[in-house]
Design a protein around this motif. Structure first.
Motif, PDB file in Angstrom:
ATOM      1  N   HIS A   1       0.834  -1.275   0.054  1.00 38.20           N
ATOM      2  CA  HIS A   1       0.017  -0.182   0.024  1.00 38.20           C
ATOM      3  C   HIS A   1       0.837   1.220  -0.127  1.00 38.20           C
ATOM      4  CE1 HIS A   1      -4.036  -1.854   0.501  1.00 38.20           C
ATOM      5  NE2 HIS A   1      -3.289  -2.783   1.057  1.00 38.20           N
TER       6      HIS A   1
ATOM      7  N   GLY B   1       0.375   3.809  -3.196  1.00 37.86           N
ATOM      8  CA  GLY B   1       0.122   5.036  -2.948  1.00 37.86           C
ATOM      9  C   GLY B   1       1.062   6.176  -3.545  1.00 37.86           C
TER      10      GLY B   1
ATOM     11  N   TYR C   1      -3.274   3.175  -7.800  1.00 36.98           N
ATOM     12  CA  TYR C   1      -3.381   2.576  -6.521  1.00 36.98           C
ATOM     13  C   TYR C   1      -4.078   1.121  -6.368  1.00 36.98           C
ATOM     14  CZ  TYR C   1      -4.659   1.696  -1.659  1.00 36.98           C
ATOM     15  OH  TYR C   1      -4.854   0.867  -0.558  1.00 36.98           O
TER      16      TYR C   1
END
Length: 341
Positions: free
Chosen positions: A21, A25, A328
């Motif tokens: 993540h 991001g 993302y």
């Protein structure tokens, strides 16, 4: 629908990978920021008191006409900056912007994913809008606190003009000099100007994420459920739940719609944050706090000033959010193993 829901709840959700993540991001933020930087420059200038004359007042009686006038104004200002300051000026502040965006988006999405996992467990395994709200708020606080100095430098750099006739004439040669001068002249607290407005802006990110999660679940997950309903039990066991092109389009649209609504509702905090981060004029800090700044702007410039640059802002953040979430979700989808039965 009940059978689909039962299948979903029977799956064990693994703890999300912080690294996945974090990387997703950061990559999404980099792509979005690089593409939309010229609109970021225009938006920042229109929010500042130094450039208020460049924007006509908001037309509340005819918002459609007002939006059209402001869109033309944004395009004209882009052209003016290019002619007077050169094409590179449209990417002014991109360096600190990327330096800020990459860790900001990485920290935000990593914290959000971990927070969502933790709050879901505390909520007896139920992922609800309340879970999304607390996750977004936690991620927002962590990100704003860590990255505020970067955004202050970016704002100072973007407000500069290379036109010697303007009072915003170039004061800082580069981001490093800006950092050292702020520390020398305003102290460490100077790097955190606008942090209170960033905390106020948590309402925007929270509203955006709650809306996005709802729309994603409504559009993407229901589309997948509808596909599964058409399969036999044997086909369901072997079916891939990978996103189809239509699912990715839904994700893109959900991100754009969520950002559009949240940005309009909470926009004045953007103006307050920019004013609080302006370079002091002749050593005098005009905007010193949220309430004081809001009252001063209203008294001197009217309510319309609190929406200065909103058209440029929406023209930038809506496609930026769509690009960000698209990349993302793609990275997370590619790097995350499927849930175990």
């Amino acid at each position: 629908m009940s059978s689909t829901s039962g299948t979903a709840t029977s799956r064990e959700r693994p703890k999300p990978s912080v690294l996945v993540h974090f990387a997703a991001g950061g990559l999404g933020g980099t792509v979005g920021a690089a593409i939309t930087c010229p609109l970021e420059v225009v938006k920042t200038r229109l929010q500042s008191s130094m450039y208020r004359a460049a924007e006509a007042s908001v037309t509340f009686r005819n918002p459609v006409h007002g939006a059209w006038v402001h869109m033309k104004g944004v395009v004209n200002l882009l052209g003016t900056i290019r002619r007077q300051e050169g094409i590179r000026a449209l990417w002014k502040g991109l360096g600190p912007n990327l330096v800020g965006v990459v860790p900001a988006r990485a920290i935000y999405f990593a914290t959000y994913s971990q927070g969502k996992h933790a709050y879901t467990k505390l909520n007896n395994g139920q992922e609800t809008p309340i879970v999304h709200m607390f996750s977004a708020a936690t991620a927002g606080i962590a990100t704003a606190t860590c990255t505020n100095p970067i955004w202050l430098i970016k704002t100072r750099m973007q407000l500069q003009s290379e036109n010697p006739d303007l009072k915003t004439h170039q004061r800082y040669k580069n981001s490093f000099q800006c950092l050292t001068r702020v520390l020398r002249e305003e102290g460490i607290r100077g790097l955190y100007k606008g942090l209170s407005a960033s905390f106020l802006g948590l309402a925007e990110s929270t509203l955006q994420f709650v809306t996005y999660e709802y729309l994603k679940k409504t559009w993407v997950e229901r589309r997948k459920a509808a596909r599964l309903e058409m399969l036999t039990d044997e086909e369901k066991r072997n079916a891939s739940l990978a996103n189809s092109p239509a699912d990715w389009l839904d994700t893109f649209a959900a991100a754009a719609v969520a950002k559009f609504g949240a940005a309009i509702i909470t926009y004045p905090h953007e103006v307050l944050r920019t004013r609080l981060r302006q370079t002091p004029e002749n050593g005098v800090t005009k905007y010193r706090g949220l309430v004081q700044s809001a009252k001063l702007i209203y008294a001197e410039e009217g309510i319309a000033a609190l929406y200065g640059g909103m058209t440029a802002h929406l023209m930038r953040v809506v496609p930026n959010a769509a690009i960000l979430f698209f990349w993302y979700e793609m990275v997370v989808s590619a790097l995350t193993p499927p849930a175990q039965e």
